[in-house]
Design an enzyme around this catalytic site. Structure first.
Site, PDB file in Angstrom:
ATOM      1  N   GLN A  82     -15.743  -5.561 -32.808  1.00 25.30           N
ATOM      2  CA  GLN A  82     -16.145  -6.375 -31.652  1.00 25.30           C
ATOM      3  C   GLN A  82     -15.241  -6.080 -30.449  1.00 25.30           C
ATOM      4  OE1 GLN A  82     -18.638  -8.357 -30.832  1.00 25.30           O
ATOM      5  NE2 GLN A  82     -19.724  -8.166 -32.765  1.00 25.30           N
ATOM      6  N   SER A  83     -14.878  -4.827 -30.256  1.00 22.98           N
ATOM      7  CA  SER A  83     -13.915  -4.469 -29.208  1.00 22.98           C
ATOM      8  C   SER A  83     -14.451  -4.674 -27.788  1.00 22.98           C
ATOM      9  CB  SER A  83     -13.514  -3.003 -29.385  1.00 22.98           C
ATOM     10  OG  SER A  83     -12.771  -2.555 -28.273  1.00 22.98           O
ATOM     11  N   ASN A  84     -13.751  -5.509 -27.019  1.00 21.07           N
ATOM     12  CA  ASN A  84     -14.058  -5.636 -25.592  1.00 21.07           C
ATOM     13  C   ASN A  84     -13.667  -4.365 -24.855  1.00 21.07           C
ATOM     14  OD1 ASN A  84     -14.822  -8.476 -25.635  1.00 21.07           O
ATOM     15  ND2 ASN A  84     -12.671  -8.839 -26.143  1.00 21.07           N
TER      16      ASN A  84
END
Ligand SMILES: *Cc1c(COP(=O)(O)O)cnc(C)c1O
Length: 345
Positions: A82-84
């Site tokens: 879920q990397s921004n």
């Protein structure tokens, strides 16, 4: 500190708002010693460009400018499922007409899902070129180099951006933020006693330390760890701050007393929800209408709340919370945020 000799792309056309949070401060005071708490301010770095923006936007202004200067046509970076950082890097690539590939580290086993929502949905929507998934603990630099080599074999040129965009060049983004904040405090006539920020790959915390030291801003910075306790986190932040000052040619030494880290709030594990996070996300949403995210800013705000309740952030002091973004992952954790500790209606 002169940033103007570094090439920079601009992804945000304004200074992010600096605002007082009256309702949140009142709700917080109710749980503080004697019913008196600190006055909480927010800087809305969740409103930075490259929708939905966040702290990575500031770092990428310098990193992508460097990639373009080197003639790259493909950005390669890495992060968690879920990397921004991956999402914002991809958005920058789209804007610049570049391709983008990720190496995704499955830090929580089996957490990568092809059909996941949140940032993963955004990866597909924005058109990532390729995703390589590797197990937690892999050597990410080596994995990204493999991807860059494959890009080179196809006759193209890759530019590798480290996880979180945290190197000396990325740190310049938060030196720029320190300068923006200094100007805002002056214009709005605000005196801050403390700044609370998240501390992960450390470019944000370290860049701010560098910017505060170099601009003689004497506001203590408290970094809330999102993946490590202080013994492991503080040396990373110190190294990042020093590398940033060195890149700028500023003749200052970062000392351990310049770096304050707080642990505990990230437990049980990076990106895994806890009840204090859920309380913090609900509390800001229901008092000020501002969303936080479950992986970073929810835990960082839980740290601020905890420090206020123990009296470490004193009654009446002006404390700035830096909102670093992360909205999309909220959609991948809906049940964790609403199913945890429910506040009274
Ligand atoms: C990456 C991230 C952080 C942590 O910043 P670092 O510079 O990696 O320490 C905090 N908040 C959000 C929303 C992030 O995406």
């Amino acid at each position: 500190m002169d940033l103007s000799r570094f090439p920079r792309r601009r992804y945000t056309g304004f200074a992010t708002p600096l605002e007082f949070l009256p309702n949140f401060s009142r709700a917080l005071a109710a749980g503080c010693p004697g019913g008196q708490g600190p006055r909480i301010w927010i800087k809305r770095d969740d409103m930075l460009g490259l929708f939905p923006g966040g702290n990575k936007t500031r770092k990428l202004e310098f990193l992508v400018a460097d990639a373009l200067a080197q003639g790259a046509d493909t950005l390669v970076t890495c992060g968690a499922p879920q990397s921004n950082h991956c999402r914002i890097t991809l958005a920058a690539a789209v804007k610049e007409g570049l391709k983008c590939r990720f190496v995704i580290e499955e830090r929580v086993p089996n957490s990568y899902r092809e059909d996941a929502s949140g940032n993963h949905f955004m990866f597909r929507l924005l058109g990532v070129e390729a995703i390589t998934v590797v197990p937690g603990g892999s050597n990410m630099a080596a994995e990204m180099q493999k991807v860059a080599d494959a890009v080179a074999r196809a006759g193209r040129k890759a530019y590798i951006i480290p996880g979180g965009g945290s190197n000396a060049l990325g740190g310049l983004g938060y030196v720029a933020c320190a300068q923006e904040l200094q100007q805002q405090l002056f214009e709005q006539g605000v005196t801050l006693d403390r700044l609370v920020v998240g501390s992960g790959s450390s470019g944000t915390h370290g860049g701010l330390v560098a910017g505060f030291l170099g601009n003689n801003i004497r506001i203590p910075i408290v970094g809330i760890g999102v993946s490590r306790d202080p013994a492991d986190q503080a040396p990373l932040v110190l190294k990042e701050a020093q590398a940033t000052l060195d890149l700028l040619g500023v003749d200052l030494k970062v000392k351990p007393e310049h770096v304050t880290c707080v642990g505990g709030y990230w437990q049980p594990k990076y990106s895994v929800p806890n009840a204090r996070m859920a309380e913090a996300v609900q509390m800001l949403a229901r008092t000020e209408g501002i969303p936080l995210d479950p992986v970073y800013t929810g835990k960082i705000m839980a740290g601020l709340i905890g420090l206020a309740r123990t009296g470490e952030l004193r009654a009446g002091e002006n404390v700035l919370f830096l909102h670093t973004g992360g909205l999309p992952s909220l959609h991948a954790y809906e049940a964790d945020v609403l199913g945890g500790t429910e506040l009274p209606a």
